[in-house]
Scaffold this active site. Sequence first.
Site, short mmCIF file in Angstrom:
data_model
loop_
_atom_site.label_atom_id
_atom_site.label_comp_id
_atom_site.label_asym_id
_atom_site.label_seq_id
_atom_site.Cartn_x
_atom_site.Cartn_y
_atom_site.Cartn_z
CE1 TYR A 139 37.59 47.42 66.72
CE2 TYR A 139 35.45 47.93 65.76
CZ TYR A 139 36.37 47.01 66.23
OH TYR A 139 36.06 45.66 66.19
N GLY A 177 32.49 58.11 57.96
CA GLY A 177 32.65 56.94 58.79
C GLY A 177 33.41 57.30 60.05
CB CYS A 178 33.00 60.23 62.22
SG CYS A 178 31.32 60.08 62.89
CB THR A 199 28.67 57.11 62.27
OG1 THR A 199 28.71 55.74 62.69
CG2 THR A 199 27.69 57.86 63.16
CB SER A 201 27.36 53.04 64.67
OG SER A 201 27.26 52.75 66.06
CB CYS A 356 42.39 40.35 62.55
SG CYS A 356 40.75 40.08 61.84
#
Length: 386
Positions: A139, A177-178, A199, A201, A356
């Site tokens: 991502y 932040g993998c 992470t 998440s 974006c």
Amino acid sequence: MRDSHFVHDTSFYNPSSSLHRQLQALLLQADIRIDGDRPWDMHFNAEGVLERISAYANLGLGEAYMDRSWDADKLDQFFFRLLRANLQKHSHPMTLLMQGLRNRYLNLQTYKRAWQVGEHHYDIGNDFYRAMLDARMTYTCGYWRNARNLDEAQEAKLDLICQKLHLKPGMRLLDIGCGWGSLMGFAAEHYGVSCVGITISKEQARWAEERYKGLPLEFRLQDYRQLNERFDCIASIGMFEHVGRKNHRTFMEVVHRCLPEQGLFLLHTIGRNHRHGAADPWIDKYIFPNGDLPSVGQIGDAVDNLFVTEDLHNFGADYDKTLMAWHRNFEAAWPDFSRQMGDRFYRMWRYYLLSCAGAFRARNVQLWQWVFSKEGLHGGYTRVAQ
């Protein structure tokens, strides 16, 4: 003929009103017309759109789109022209002032608040992201120099990172932040390294543990500020945008204490062109709460007397291609998610991806890969052919 999902109602366009005339004059600077016949032109479907834009600037524009109050057949082209013409300078001054003060004086990315973006954005469903992203669930921006599709662009980016870090078998890599573990999995499979990834998440950690079972990878639900152990090298891919200017220095101090003297740190981050910018209020509310894009100067301040910059690579134009590929996948998969997520989510997500893409196309924002060492590598850094 316009390529549109929507039928436009021209009855909401009143060219005689003062507000309409002002907006039309402003949009013409970006070659955008109200009720024009080109794919980037703006069409109204409800009353009050101009009043919302006038009062709330970008937030009003985005919320009106989510409410189906206006459309543009090609949102990416609409935003490319809007941003390339620098029309954001005409945004409501009080809106910009309040957002700027909020970013400048408040720490919006404290330990407690840092977990909000995981719950709000990254935990909306692994099935949804699997349908939109590449096979490895990467991502972040792909590297399209020799790539023919999204999977190739993402693998090329992962390989580029591994080469820039000079990875060798037996090394231990930290990924701050993998995400869903794409870099860690690729590095283990192709470079023979072991990895630790952190992470915020739960969904990312759960998916990655299952996907890469059997590889020497460890996934932790952990804030970066809790790290205090040594690794051979460190990467952070698309996470620094969540750190915030109040915490840039703390982040770099954490990396410094976890990196050996001859180790390398690669930072992959979206960045803004000036240090005094504020987060877009619509993106902050609906997509990435508490986000704060850094500038070159802010990163420089954060690494001052901690690191030597060995390499800096900007391939921000590639994010346009990446976002458009994600959008195509999203549109193709939407029938499988429409009942669960609903029309408002569809328009929110479409607005996010295409606005974006337009911003990167306009070069309004950048994508940087920095390579740092603690004291400068003896004999100099061997730069990867880019």
